[in-house]
Motif scaffolding. Structure first.
Motif, PDB file in Angstrom:
ATOM      1  N   TYR A   1       0.810  -1.222   0.000  1.00 15.65           N
ATOM      2  CA  TYR A   1       0.000   0.000   0.000  1.00 15.65           C
ATOM      3  C   TYR A   1       0.844   1.274   0.000  1.00 15.65           C
ATOM      4  O   TYR A   1       0.300   2.374  -0.094  1.00 15.65           O
ATOM      5  CB  TYR A   1      -0.939   0.010   1.216  1.00 15.65           C
ATOM      6  N   GLY A   2       2.179   1.135   0.093  1.00 16.47           N
ATOM      7  CA  GLY A   2       3.033   2.312   0.126  1.00 16.47           C
ATOM      8  C   GLY A   2       2.963   2.983   1.488  1.00 16.47           C
ATOM      9  O   GLY A   2       2.270   2.546   2.398  1.00 16.47           O
ATOM     10  N   GLY A   3       3.689   4.073   1.613  1.00 13.55           N
ATOM     11  CA  GLY A   3       3.711   4.801   2.879  1.00 13.55           C
ATOM     12  C   GLY A   3       2.667   5.900   2.906  1.00 13.55           C
ATOM     13  O   GLY A   3       1.618   5.819   2.276  1.00 13.55           O
ATOM     14  N   ALA A   4       2.990   6.950   3.658  1.00 13.72           N
ATOM     15  CA  ALA A   4       2.082   8.099   3.728  1.00 13.72           C
ATOM     16  C   ALA A   4       1.923   8.729   2.355  1.00 13.72           C
ATOM     17  O   ALA A   4       2.861   8.769   1.558  1.00 13.72           O
ATOM     18  CB  ALA A   4       2.624   9.128   4.717  1.00 13.72           C
ATOM     19  N   GLU A   5       0.728   9.196   2.066  1.00 21.09           N
ATOM     20  CA  GLU A   5       0.430   9.783   0.766  1.00 21.09           C
ATOM     21  C   GLU A   5      -0.029  11.226   0.907  1.00 21.09           C
ATOM     22  O   GLU A   5      -0.150  11.766   2.007  1.00 21.09           O
ATOM     23  CB  GLU A   5      -0.645   8.954   0.052  1.00 21.09           C
ATOM     24  N   GLN A   6      -0.303  11.813  -0.234  1.00 21.05           N
ATOM     25  CA  GLN A   6      -0.862  13.160  -0.299  1.00 21.05           C
ATOM     26  C   GLN A   6      -2.107  13.113  -1.190  1.00 21.05           C
ATOM     27  O   GLN A   6      -2.222  12.235  -2.053  1.00 21.05           O
ATOM     28  CB  GLN A   6       0.124  14.141  -0.929  1.00 21.05           C
ATOM     29  N   ILE A   7      -3.004  14.052  -0.957  1.00 22.65           N
ATOM     30  CA  ILE A   7      -4.130  14.231  -1.881  1.00 22.65           C
ATOM     31  C   ILE A   7      -3.831  15.466  -2.721  1.00 22.65           C
ATOM     32  O   ILE A   7      -3.564  16.543  -2.177  1.00 22.65           O
ATOM     33  CB  ILE A   7      -5.467  14.400  -1.139  1.00 22.65           C
ATOM     34  N   HIS A   8      -3.843  15.294  -4.033  1.00 24.18           N
ATOM     35  CA  HIS A   8      -3.492  16.379  -4.953  1.00 24.18           C
ATOM     36  C   HIS A   8      -4.721  16.978  -5.627  1.00 24.18           C
ATOM     37  O   HIS A   8      -5.757  16.325  -5.766  1.00 24.18           O
ATOM     38  CB  HIS A   8      -2.546  15.872  -6.050  1.00 24.18           C
ATOM     39  N   THR A   9      -4.572  18.225  -6.039  1.00 22.72           N
ATOM     40  CA  THR A   9      -5.567  18.908  -6.860  1.00 22.72           C
ATOM     41  C   THR A   9      -5.140  18.815  -8.325  1.00 22.72           C
ATOM     42  O   THR A   9      -4.005  19.153  -8.661  1.00 22.72           O
ATOM     43  CB  THR A   9      -5.696  20.390  -6.458  1.00 22.72           C
ATOM     44  N   MET A  10      -6.039  18.368  -9.180  1.00 20.32           N
ATOM     45  CA  MET A  10      -5.782  18.254 -10.611  1.00 20.32           C
ATOM     46  C   MET A  10      -6.810  19.076 -11.380  1.00 20.32           C
ATOM     47  O   MET A  10      -8.007  19.062 -11.036  1.00 20.32           O
ATOM     48  CB  MET A  10      -5.876  16.788 -11.060  1.00 20.32           C
ATOM     49  N   VAL A  11      -6.350  19.779 -12.404  1.00 22.83           N
ATOM     50  CA  VAL A  11      -7.275  20.566 -13.230  1.00 22.83           C
ATOM     51  C   VAL A  11      -6.998  20.288 -14.707  1.00 22.83           C
ATOM     52  O   VAL A  11      -5.921  19.826 -15.082  1.00 22.83           O
ATOM     53  CB  VAL A  11      -7.149  22.080 -12.959  1.00 22.83           C
TER      54      VAL A  11
END
Length: 286
Positions: free
Chosen positions: A216-226
């Motif tokens: 599952y990988g480590g800590a993640e981020q939530i990104h904004t995409m446009v």
């Protein structure tokens, strides 16, 4: 003089009409999102700011993860604040990344994995190989929507940890939490696909199973995409989406209110009204 006055009036009206068309005011902003509790919270907060602060009209597009990414890439949606990177949505980034503009992380410190109640005597995904544990769990992992990144990771986990006796059940985020809540109330064993931030960790004593193979990988981020071209078409909207960032604790405030019975619209409105200073930094021109 009357003709000149009438002509001047038309010119003034035309100038105002053109000026109005060049701003984001009155334009429809299409926001794509997946029906995860976290993304419902963030997307409705974004919607509230766009409508109450920037006078934009917002169209909400609830879709699965694949169509969400595809919609931004082909321009049928303007933006989304629900890209889990670098692991959960890695395949979508590889497929659509060249056709999308990444505005960076809007939230740090997320996590995904297999989750169980703390009363279960189990600590690692490897422990699921125990035949007695498999029988107690009815050989099943309760999942969410098919196509979600966490579902693809869980399919890989079942393979990598040689859990061939287990079946990953496809459902929805809401159905998964309902199953978890029912088992938790009855002190029964259950394993679900989980992620942080999520209100269920505030309402129940839960733990992630250790993932020694790092599926599952480590800590993640939530990104904004446009979509490409949004900056030129709607500069105010782009500026806001580019500056939109908040914390897991702030997101949890909205999620808990929704879980307690508030509509997403009302919960988002309450949060925006209570956090005016932060919201103003998102929409400032500087």
């Amino acid at each position: 003089m009357k003709k000149k006055g009438f002509g001047l009036l038309l010119t003034v009206l035309l100038v105002f009409a053109i000026a109005g068309c060049s701003s984001s005011e009155g334009k429809s902003v299409k926001l794509a999102y997946v029906a995860w509790d976290s993304e419902i919270a963030s997307t409705y907060v974004v919607k509230e700011v766009l409508e109450s602060k920037l006078d934009a009209k917002v169209e909400m597009l609830q879709v699965d993860a694949g169509p969400m990414w595809a919609g931004i890439a082909d321009g049928s949606a303007d933006g989304m604040v629900a890209a889990w990177l670098p692991s959960t949505h890695a395949s979508y980034l590889e497929q659509y990344g060249k056709d999308i503009e990444d505005l960076g992380a809007n939230l740090e410190g997320t996590k995904t994995g297999l989750v169980v109640p703390t009363y279960m005597d189990i600590n690692s995904i490897e422990d699921l190989n125990n035949p007695e544990m498999a029988a107690a769990l009815n050989n099943r992992v309760v999942g969410i929507e098919p196509g979600a990144g966490i579902m693809m990771a869980t399919e890989k986990a079942l393979t990598d940890y040689k859990l061939s006796d287990y079946k990953l059940l496809e459902s929805s985020s809401a159905a998964m939490v309902q199953e978890l809540g029912k088992a938790y109330t009855n002190n029964e064993p259950i394993v679900v696909t989980g992620w942080t931030p999520h209100w269920m960790f505030a309402n129940m004593d839960l733990k992630y199973l250790e993932d020694p193979k790092n599926v599952y990988g480590g800590a993640e981020q939530i990104h904004t995409m446009v979509r490409k071209g949004l900056k030129e078409d709607m500069p105010e909207v782009y500026n806001f989406l580019d500056k939109f960032t908040w914390t897991p604790e702030e997101m949890a405030q909205v999620m808990v209110e929704i879980q307690a019975g508030k509509s997403p619209e009302d919960a988002a409105k309450s949060w925006v009204e209570a956090n005016e200073d932060k919201v103003n930094t998102w929409i400032s021109a500087e």
